[in-house]
Design a protein around this motif. Sequence first.
Motif, PDB file in Angstrom:
ATOM      1  N   MET A   1       1.052   4.078  -2.987  1.00  0.00           N
ATOM      2  CA  MET A   1       0.659   5.265  -2.551  1.00  0.00           C
ATOM      3  C   MET A   1       1.796   6.483  -3.286  1.00  0.00           C
ATOM      4  O   MET A   1       1.448   7.415  -3.579  1.00  0.00           O
ATOM      5  CB  MET A   1       0.435   5.714  -1.166  1.00  0.00           C
ATOM      6  CG  MET A   1      -0.919   5.244  -0.671  1.00  0.00           C
ATOM      7  SD  MET A   1      -2.185   5.643  -1.595  1.00  0.00           S
ATOM      8  CE  MET A   1      -2.450   7.366  -0.652  1.00  0.00           C
ATOM      9  N   GLU A   2       3.077   6.005  -2.979  1.00  0.00           N
ATOM     10  CA  GLU A   2       3.940   6.751  -3.494  1.00  0.00           C
ATOM     11  C   GLU A   2       3.988   6.868  -5.051  1.00  0.00           C
ATOM     12  O   GLU A   2       4.427   7.979  -5.542  1.00  0.00           O
ATOM     13  CB  GLU A   2       5.453   6.089  -3.096  1.00  0.00           C
ATOM     14  CG  GLU A   2       6.016   6.356  -1.585  1.00  0.00           C
ATOM     15  CD  GLU A   2       7.037   5.294  -1.074  1.00  0.00           C
ATOM     16  OE1 GLU A   2       7.538   5.176   0.142  1.00  0.00           O
ATOM     17  OE2 GLU A   2       7.571   4.721  -2.146  1.00  0.00           O
ATOM     18  N   GLN A   3       3.874   5.756  -5.691  1.00  0.00           N
ATOM     19  CA  GLN A   3       3.779   5.769  -7.252  1.00  0.00           C
ATOM     20  C   GLN A   3       2.733   6.664  -7.461  1.00  0.00           C
ATOM     21  O   GLN A   3       2.770   7.319  -8.390  1.00  0.00           O
ATOM     22  CB  GLN A   3       3.358   4.382  -7.621  1.00  0.00           C
ATOM     23  CG  GLN A   3       4.691   3.278  -7.483  1.00  0.00           C
ATOM     24  CD  GLN A   3       4.444   2.199  -7.619  1.00  0.00           C
ATOM     25  OE1 GLN A   3       3.029   1.520  -7.892  1.00  0.00           O
ATOM     26  NE2 GLN A   3       5.205   0.966  -7.989  1.00  0.00           N
ATOM     27  N   ALA A   4       1.362   6.780  -6.869  1.00  0.00           N
ATOM     28  CA  ALA A   4       0.289   7.436  -7.227  1.00  0.00           C
ATOM     29  C   ALA A   4       0.710   9.008  -7.020  1.00  0.00           C
ATOM     30  O   ALA A   4       0.249   9.762  -8.063  1.00  0.00           O
ATOM     31  CB  ALA A   4      -0.711   7.073  -6.145  1.00  0.00           C
ATOM     32  N   ASN A   5       1.585   9.216  -6.001  1.00  0.00           N
ATOM     33  CA  ASN A   5       1.959  10.606  -5.895  1.00  0.00           C
ATOM     34  C   ASN A   5       2.913  11.256  -6.932  1.00  0.00           C
ATOM     35  O   ASN A   5       2.825  12.287  -7.557  1.00  0.00           O
ATOM     36  CB  ASN A   5       2.669  10.882  -4.531  1.00  0.00           C
ATOM     37  CG  ASN A   5       1.543  11.115  -3.416  1.00  0.00           C
ATOM     38  OD1 ASN A   5       0.705  11.871  -3.353  1.00  0.00           O
ATOM     39  ND2 ASN A   5       1.675  10.286  -2.149  1.00  0.00           N
ATOM     40  N   LYS A   6       3.843  10.197  -7.559  1.00  0.00           N
ATOM     41  CA  LYS A   6       4.647  10.234  -8.410  1.00  0.00           C
ATOM     42  C   LYS A   6       3.848  10.588  -9.670  1.00  0.00           C
ATOM     43  O   LYS A   6       4.365  11.209 -10.646  1.00  0.00           O
ATOM     44  CB  LYS A   6       5.683   9.185  -8.644  1.00  0.00           C
ATOM     45  CG  LYS A   6       7.107   9.721  -8.755  1.00  0.00           C
ATOM     46  CD  LYS A   6       7.949   8.516  -8.260  1.00  0.00           C
ATOM     47  CE  LYS A   6       8.894   8.107  -9.390  1.00  0.00           C
ATOM     48  NZ  LYS A   6       9.662   6.809  -9.118  1.00  0.00           N
ATOM     49  N   ARG A   7       3.038  10.029  -9.883  1.00  0.00           N
ATOM     50  CA  ARG A   7       1.811  10.155 -11.262  1.00  0.00           C
ATOM     51  C   ARG A   7       1.196  11.361 -11.073  1.00  0.00           C
ATOM     52  O   ARG A   7       0.401  11.470 -11.977  1.00  0.00           O
ATOM     53  CB  ARG A   7       1.269   8.804 -11.456  1.00  0.00           C
ATOM     54  CG  ARG A   7       1.949   7.605 -11.466  1.00  0.00           C
ATOM     55  CD  ARG A   7       2.526   7.138 -12.892  1.00  0.00           C
ATOM     56  NE  ARG A   7       1.604   7.380 -13.956  1.00  0.00           N
ATOM     57  CZ  ARG A   7       2.100   7.298 -15.366  1.00  0.00           C
ATOM     58  NH1 ARG A   7       3.292   7.368 -15.554  1.00  0.00           N
ATOM     59  NH2 ARG A   7       0.985   7.245 -16.214  1.00  0.00           N
ATOM     60  N   HIS A   8       1.258  12.179 -10.063  1.00  0.00           N
ATOM     61  CA  HIS A   8       0.584  13.565  -9.837  1.00  0.00           C
ATOM     62  C   HIS A   8      -0.917  12.981  -9.734  1.00  0.00           C
ATOM     63  O   HIS A   8      -1.771  13.888 -10.257  1.00  0.00           O
ATOM     64  CB  HIS A   8       0.704  14.341 -10.922  1.00  0.00           C
ATOM     65  CG  HIS A   8       2.046  14.720 -10.969  1.00  0.00           C
ATOM     66  ND1 HIS A   8       2.761  15.498  -9.731  1.00  0.00           N
ATOM     67  CD2 HIS A   8       3.249  14.517 -11.983  1.00  0.00           C
ATOM     68  CE1 HIS A   8       4.046  15.650 -10.054  1.00  0.00           C
ATOM     69  NE2 HIS A   8       4.525  15.137 -11.446  1.00  0.00           N
ATOM     70  N   ALA A   9      -1.536  11.926  -9.172  1.00  0.00           N
ATOM     71  CA  ALA A   9      -2.677  11.495  -9.090  1.00  0.00           C
ATOM     72  C   ALA A   9      -3.357  12.366  -8.190  1.00  0.00           C
ATOM     73  O   ALA A   9      -2.972  13.105  -7.117  1.00  0.00           O
ATOM     74  CB  ALA A   9      -2.704   9.968  -8.312  1.00  0.00           C
ATOM     75  N   ARG A  10      -4.749  12.645  -8.425  1.00  0.00           N
ATOM     76  CA  ARG A  10      -5.624  13.945  -7.574  1.00  0.00           C
ATOM     77  C   ARG A  10      -6.302  13.131  -6.531  1.00  0.00           C
ATOM     78  O   ARG A  10      -6.473  13.675  -5.406  1.00  0.00           O
ATOM     79  CB  ARG A  10      -6.529  14.475  -8.593  1.00  0.00           C
ATOM     80  CG  ARG A  10      -7.458  13.535  -9.168  1.00  0.00           C
ATOM     81  CD  ARG A  10      -8.409  14.356 -10.155  1.00  0.00           C
ATOM     82  NE  ARG A  10      -9.277  13.658 -11.193  1.00  0.00           N
ATOM     83  CZ  ARG A  10     -10.725  13.324 -10.937  1.00  0.00           C
ATOM     84  NH1 ARG A  10     -10.992  13.940  -9.706  1.00  0.00           N
ATOM     85  NH2 ARG A  10     -11.139  12.438 -11.805  1.00  0.00           N
TER      86      ARG A  10
ATOM     87  N   LEU B   1       0.985  -1.096   0.028  1.00  0.00           N
ATOM     88  CA  LEU B   1       0.055   0.019  -0.191  1.00  0.00           C
ATOM     89  C   LEU B   1       0.743   1.207  -0.181  1.00  0.00           C
ATOM     90  O   LEU B   1       0.633   2.309  -0.754  1.00  0.00           O
ATOM     91  CB  LEU B   1      -1.012   0.061   1.224  1.00  0.00           C
ATOM     92  CG  LEU B   1      -1.719   1.124   1.612  1.00  0.00           C
ATOM     93  CD1 LEU B   1      -2.589   1.580   0.368  1.00  0.00           C
ATOM     94  CD2 LEU B   1      -2.517   1.219   2.801  1.00  0.00           C
ATOM     95  N   LYS B   2       1.912   1.210   0.922  1.00  0.00           N
ATOM     96  CA  LYS B   2       2.785   2.574   0.956  1.00  0.00           C
ATOM     97  C   LYS B   2       3.516   2.735  -0.309  1.00  0.00           C
ATOM     98  O   LYS B   2       3.460   3.925  -0.871  1.00  0.00           O
ATOM     99  CB  LYS B   2       3.922   2.145   2.004  1.00  0.00           C
ATOM    100  CG  LYS B   2       4.821   3.369   2.373  1.00  0.00           C
ATOM    101  CD  LYS B   2       5.525   3.208   3.472  1.00  0.00           C
ATOM    102  CE  LYS B   2       6.487   4.157   3.762  1.00  0.00           C
ATOM    103  NZ  LYS B   2       7.991   3.791   3.102  1.00  0.00           N
ATOM    104  N   ARG B   3       3.968   1.682  -1.000  1.00  0.00           N
ATOM    105  CA  ARG B   3       4.616   1.829  -2.303  1.00  0.00           C
ATOM    106  C   ARG B   3       3.855   2.222  -3.552  1.00  0.00           C
ATOM    107  O   ARG B   3       4.016   3.136  -3.980  1.00  0.00           O
ATOM    108  CB  ARG B   3       5.370   0.558  -2.673  1.00  0.00           C
ATOM    109  CG  ARG B   3       5.882   0.296  -3.812  1.00  0.00           C
ATOM    110  CD  ARG B   3       7.533  -0.047  -3.997  1.00  0.00           C
ATOM    111  NE  ARG B   3       8.079  -0.095  -5.187  1.00  0.00           N
ATOM    112  CZ  ARG B   3       8.219   0.826  -6.156  1.00  0.00           C
ATOM    113  NH1 ARG B   3       7.808   2.061  -5.788  1.00  0.00           N
ATOM    114  NH2 ARG B   3       8.613   0.529  -7.279  1.00  0.00           N
TER     115      ARG B   3
END
Length: 411
Positions: A364-373, A360-362
């Motif tokens: 979430m990091e990827q989601a932030n990197k992809r600039h997810a809203r 989950l943590k990893r």
Amino acid sequence: MTDLQPARGTHDMIGEEYRRFQHVIDTARRTAATYGFEEWATPIFEDTRVFARSLGDTSDVVTKEMYTFTDRGGDSVTLRPENTAGICRALVSNGLTQSLPQKVFYAGPMFRYERPQKGRYRQFHQIGAELIGVAEPLADAEVIALGWDILSALGVAAHTTLEINTLGDRESRDAYRAALVAHFSAHRDALSDDSRNRLDRNPLRILDSKEHADKPFIATAPTIGDHLTEGARAFYEKLKEHLARFDVPFVENPRIVRGLDYYNHTAFEFVTTALGSQGTVMAGGRYDGLVEEMGGPPTPGVGWAAGVERLSLLLAEPPAATQPVAVIPVGDAAEAAALSVVQTLRRAGIRAEIGYRGSLKRRMEQANKRHARAAVILGEAELARGVAQVKNLASGEQSEVTLAELVARLS
Ligand code: ATP
Ligand code: MG
């Protein structure tokens, strides 16, 4: 493989650069449609005669810049250096010379063997508009107004100036030509080689020269104003009246001649001081003889082309990328459900992405990197109840949403 680079004068467009590029084309396409222009796509290479005939054998494009080669079948073909000739060829090839007017928009790559620099490439891209079959100056004013509206919609109109001129009709041009020959002949020896060559073949071209040696003689050359026939003058006056009615600001510049042979009456350029010496962003004019050159009946035409890369450079703000929603499953069973959730979102028109692997943590990091809203977190216990956690990644706020409500919440 590291020694493989894009060929000289070509460039890859990735990320922000491509978003700018695409925004220019999308905006132009949309604006052209409001004027009733329809998009055509013609081939990127043509029989060499299409360009050799239309551009004139003294133009820079034909003498120095064309990518011409003999193909395996022995035919001479040329990567298109511009697209007006191709559109007129297509009009004739497709039997459309009796279905006029035709209002054509296009967008695509062009090829010229040039010395690469900022705003000047060997493969570049143009958008363009052609209004074929209308002899009246209203057509000239309308295509110019379309150009102006596109620049306005892109937010770059304030940084450009529309410069217009007339090249007159055949009779005006013949008289002007004689005056230019008289003027430049007096300085024959001081002219650049190219211009000396043009003096005999196409003296108007000298006015288009970028050679330093020619500049002083161009500055003192006669202008066409004194050589216009009554009819040519009336045409030009009407154009200016129409432009005022269309609310398009312009200045007159008697030095504007188009580099190509087929122009008459109207010639114009939208120029900017923001791009150094590559200051022309859009250029065009009237070309009443061109369709005939392509084997069709005498047919009037007027249009312009604009450099997409130069317009992209002028855009103040790059258009933002759409931010995705990240769908994040926690556990194996949730993984299966996540596939159907992400698909439901996509089919509802929401940009949705799924993390491919990791905790989950990893993810979430990827989601932030992809600039997810937002992140849609699917845990097994929640799935059993038909709900998901939706986390707003900007505010950090999290709430429980039923799967049935997901699309509405994320739209
Ligand atoms: P220039 O005077 O800059 O060489 P041109 O007169 O050759 O331009 P046109 O044939 O009128 O240009 O083409 C229309 C537009 O296409 C130009 O105003 C410019 O914005 C763009 N353009 C032309 N050549 C190039 C190039 N090599 N690279 C990028 N854009 C170009
Ligand atoms: Mg050029």
